[in-house]
Design an enzyme around this catalytic site. Sequence first.
Site, PDB file in Angstrom:
ATOM      1  N   VAL A  30      -6.819   0.423  10.389  1.00  0.00           N
ATOM      2  CA  VAL A  30      -6.430  -0.994  10.408  1.00  0.00           C
ATOM      3  C   VAL A  30      -5.530  -1.297  11.614  1.00  0.00           C
ATOM      4  CG1 VAL A  30      -5.402  -2.877   9.088  1.00  0.00           C
ATOM      5  CG2 VAL A  30      -6.631  -1.068   7.889  1.00  0.00           C
ATOM      6  N   GLY A 203     -17.673   7.523   5.162  1.00  0.00           N
ATOM      7  CA  GLY A 203     -16.277   7.127   5.382  1.00  0.00           C
ATOM      8  C   GLY A 203     -15.842   5.963   4.504  1.00  0.00           C
ATOM      9  N   LYS A 221      -5.702  -4.520  -7.014  1.00  0.00           N
ATOM     10  CA  LYS A 221      -6.090  -5.806  -6.423  1.00  0.00           C
ATOM     11  C   LYS A 221      -6.126  -6.912  -7.483  1.00  0.00           C
ATOM     12  CE  LYS A 221      -8.612  -3.345  -2.817  1.00  0.00           C
ATOM     13  NZ  LYS A 221      -9.888  -2.700  -2.475  1.00  0.00           N
TER      14      LYS A 221
HETATM   15  P1  NAP Z   1      -5.185   5.417   8.250  1.00  0.00           P
HETATM   16  O1  NAP Z   1      -6.410   5.260   9.050  1.00  0.00           O
HETATM   17  O2  NAP Z   1      -4.981   6.674   7.499  1.00  0.00           O
HETATM   18  O3  NAP Z   1      -3.943   5.206   9.243  1.00  0.00           O
HETATM   19  C1  NAP Z   1      -2.611   5.461   8.883  1.00  0.00           C
HETATM   20  C2  NAP Z   1      -1.765   5.361  10.140  1.00  0.00           C
HETATM   21  O4  NAP Z   1      -0.406   5.487   9.784  1.00  0.00           O
HETATM   22  C3  NAP Z   1      -2.053   6.455  11.174  1.00  0.00           C
HETATM   23  O5  NAP Z   1      -1.898   5.932  12.471  1.00  0.00           O
HETATM   24  C4  NAP Z   1      -0.959   7.511  10.905  1.00  0.00           C
HETATM   25  O6  NAP Z   1      -0.571   8.206  12.087  1.00  0.00           O
HETATM   26  C5  NAP Z   1       0.198   6.604  10.455  1.00  0.00           C
HETATM   27  N1  NAP Z   1       1.056   7.239   9.480  1.00  0.00           N
HETATM   28  C6  NAP Z   1       0.763   7.529   8.190  1.00  0.00           C
HETATM   29  N2  NAP Z   1       1.837   8.073   7.581  1.00  0.00           N
HETATM   30  C7  NAP Z   1       2.807   8.100   8.508  1.00  0.00           C
HETATM   31  C8  NAP Z   1       4.143   8.571   8.501  1.00  0.00           C
HETATM   32  N3  NAP Z   1       4.698   9.102   7.411  1.00  0.00           N
HETATM   33  N4  NAP Z   1       4.884   8.445   9.629  1.00  0.00           N
HETATM   34  C9  NAP Z   1       4.326   7.913  10.745  1.00  0.00           C
HETATM   35  N5  NAP Z   1       3.070   7.458  10.816  1.00  0.00           N
HETATM   36  C10 NAP Z   1       2.326   7.546   9.703  1.00  0.00           C
HETATM   37  O7  NAP Z   1      -5.036   4.225   7.192  1.00  0.00           O
HETATM   38  P2  NAP Z   1      -5.805   2.834   7.197  1.00  0.00           P
HETATM   39  O8  NAP Z   1      -7.171   3.008   6.656  1.00  0.00           O
HETATM   40  O9  NAP Z   1      -5.617   2.162   8.496  1.00  0.00           O
HETATM   41  O10 NAP Z   1      -5.007   2.029   6.043  1.00  0.00           O
HETATM   42  C11 NAP Z   1      -3.728   1.526   6.279  1.00  0.00           C
HETATM   43  C12 NAP Z   1      -3.316   0.615   5.142  1.00  0.00           C
HETATM   44  O11 NAP Z   1      -4.226  -0.471   5.047  1.00  0.00           O
HETATM   45  C13 NAP Z   1      -3.323   1.279   3.757  1.00  0.00           C
HETATM   46  O12 NAP Z   1      -2.281   0.747   2.994  1.00  0.00           O
HETATM   47  C14 NAP Z   1      -4.663   0.854   3.180  1.00  0.00           C
HETATM   48  O13 NAP Z   1      -4.668   0.830   1.772  1.00  0.00           O
HETATM   49  C15 NAP Z   1      -4.763  -0.547   3.738  1.00  0.00           C
HETATM   50  N6  NAP Z   1      -6.149  -1.034   3.822  1.00  0.00           N
HETATM   51  C16 NAP Z   1      -7.067  -0.318   4.487  1.00  0.00           C
HETATM   52  C17 NAP Z   1      -8.355  -0.801   4.600  1.00  0.00           C
HETATM   53  C18 NAP Z   1      -9.403  -0.052   5.368  1.00  0.00           C
HETATM   54  O14 NAP Z   1     -10.521  -0.535   5.465  1.00  0.00           O
HETATM   55  N7  NAP Z   1      -9.095   1.088   5.947  1.00  0.00           N
HETATM   56  C19 NAP Z   1      -8.692  -2.022   3.987  1.00  0.00           C
HETATM   57  C20 NAP Z   1      -7.712  -2.753   3.317  1.00  0.00           C
HETATM   58  C21 NAP Z   1      -6.433  -2.241   3.237  1.00  0.00           C
HETATM   59  P3  NAP Z   1      -1.592   9.104  12.954  1.00  0.00           P
HETATM   60  O15 NAP Z   1      -2.532   8.117  13.603  1.00  0.00           O
HETATM   61  O16 NAP Z   1      -0.779   9.823  13.940  1.00  0.00           O
HETATM   62  O17 NAP Z   1      -2.282   9.974  11.946  1.00  0.00           O
HETATM   63  N1  HSE Z   2     -11.159   2.151  -0.793  1.00  0.00           N
HETATM   64  C1  HSE Z   2     -11.223   0.730  -0.700  1.00  0.00           C
HETATM   65  C2  HSE Z   2     -12.657   0.272  -1.020  1.00  0.00           C
HETATM   66  C3  HSE Z   2     -10.806   0.283   0.684  1.00  0.00           C
HETATM   67  O1  HSE Z   2     -13.570   1.109  -1.137  1.00  0.00           O
HETATM   68  O2  HSE Z   2     -12.859  -0.920  -1.183  1.00  0.00           O
HETATM   69  C4  HSE Z   2     -10.368  -1.154   0.764  1.00  0.00           C
HETATM   70  O3  HSE Z   2      -9.278  -1.439  -0.044  1.00  0.00           O
END
Ligand code: NAP
Ligand code: HSE
Length: 447
Positions: A30, A203, A221
């Site tokens: 994100v 993924g 949610k």
């Molecule tokens: P992600 O790809 O795992 O990215 C997490 C990021 O945070 C990475 O850059 C990681 O660093 C950094 N990070 C994690 N823990 C850390 C720590 N303790 N100290 C410093 N940096 C830290 O996660 P994401 O999928 O982007 O999701 C992020 C948030 O958005 C979550 O709350 C998720 O539920 C929400 N969300 C995600 C989606 C989706 O489609 N992915 C949709 C809706 C909501 P590095 O890059 O160095 O590993």
């Molecule tokens: N794991 C979640 C999904 C990501 O499959 O919808 C978005 O919140």
Amino acid sequence: MRALKNLKPSVNDASENHTINIGLLGLGTVGTGVYRIIQQHQEDLYHQTNCTIKVEKALVQSIDKQRAIDIDAAALTTNSEDIVMNEDIDIVVEVMGGVEEARQLIAQALEQGKHVVTANKDLVALHGAELLTLASDNDCDLFYEASVAGGIPILRALVEGLSSDRITKMMGILNGTTNYMLTRMSQEGLDYKTCLTQAQELGYAEADPTADVEGLDAARKIAILGTLGFHTDVSLSEVKVKGISSVTKEDIDYSQSFGYEMKLLGMAERDGDEIELSVQPTLVHHTHPLASVNGVFNAVYVHGEAVGETMFYGPGAGELPTATAVVSDLITVVKNLRLGVNGRGMVAPYKEKKLKPNSRVYRPYFIRLVVKDQPGVLAYITQTFANFDMSISQIYQKPLGNERAEVVMITHKVSLASIEAWMEDVETSTEIENIASCYAVEGGKQA
Ligand code: NAP
Ligand code: HSE
């Protein structure tokens, strides 16, 4: 009028160009999307806000990690204080995930007078009320559009577009992973395990997919939707949750033969001043708009007393869809800065919460039983139904061999208390070998 602590006096001077500095907590899926949109949409963002929006710093775990974006290494940090305590940063975007550390960092940022945008449903579902109070106490905005249904602007629809109405029902396909799995199971006849493996390979599912398949992600949610839609403070523990791990190909085949699609539905319903919230696999009648929401897509159906039926559809996750929600929240924060109204946008829950008891929660159910194929068994089933005020709407029997048969039924509306009591009552019966499945039903003609 309250004094506004965080208003830079010059920011609401429309004649000047100002730079708003953003600190990203996280630069993963994100965070990368947020960075890209801010870079690529600079001109549009400027025209909407009269400000230049710039990512000043990004917190990561590993500085050396290969990134998909071209970002100056000096903008990366592993020290959260470089963001939350940095006087040059105006808005903190939390996209790192997890609960405790994210909560502490957001609280610290708000206490420093920084506005916060987050995509973190786990955190908002558990600590949203406390963080919103903290934000308001510090005249700060705290927005979280991306936390529910990714790219679908459903929270803003509830708090702005539908704010004049009284919401009676919200039903949603709120988890893309499980909707992808159920779609493949129903359209291609694949089994649960194969679909889960494919969702992981693509993924969609997490490495540990428990929160997806056991319904917890959708429960977070629906708790957020319930709080905003019903103006009452719904806690996660008040959502009844059942995931899809017990759904079989047979359940899906029978559902389809009765004219239904199996969906993991989040449901928040208000009846008078009582509310009920659940997440469970549900047979949705094929004529209902939610039945045709397939693959990783999400959709939220909202019924309001005045507006009637509405439905919102779109991608529930992914880099750019989720990032659009985050950046739209950022634009709102900057517009509020211009107007000097930060910290006043959210209406705190003001209604007393009354949960509906199971004895008054009525819906039809799909029940699949494995029974002895011998005289008197159907009579036994119908007698036990009558004992619990349950009635059959549709029924089908299939011989399994070895003097066993499968009896599959859709009931008329029955209370949740009755169906639970009936299941307990027949559990030890000799006529019914096992209750293979029992799922809620939505839509269709059962009264
Ligand atoms: P992600 O790809 O795992 O990215 C997490 C990021 O945070 C990475 O850059 C990681 O660093 C950094 N990070 C994690 N823990 C850390 C720590 N303790 N100290 C410093 N940096 C830290 O996660 P994401 O999928 O982007 O999701 C992020 C948030 O958005 C979550 O709350 C998720 O539920 C929400 N969300 C995600 C989606 C989706 O489609 N992915 C949709 C809706 C909501 P590095 O890059 O160095 O590993
Ligand atoms: N794991 C979640 C999904 C990501 O499959 O919808 C978005 O919140």
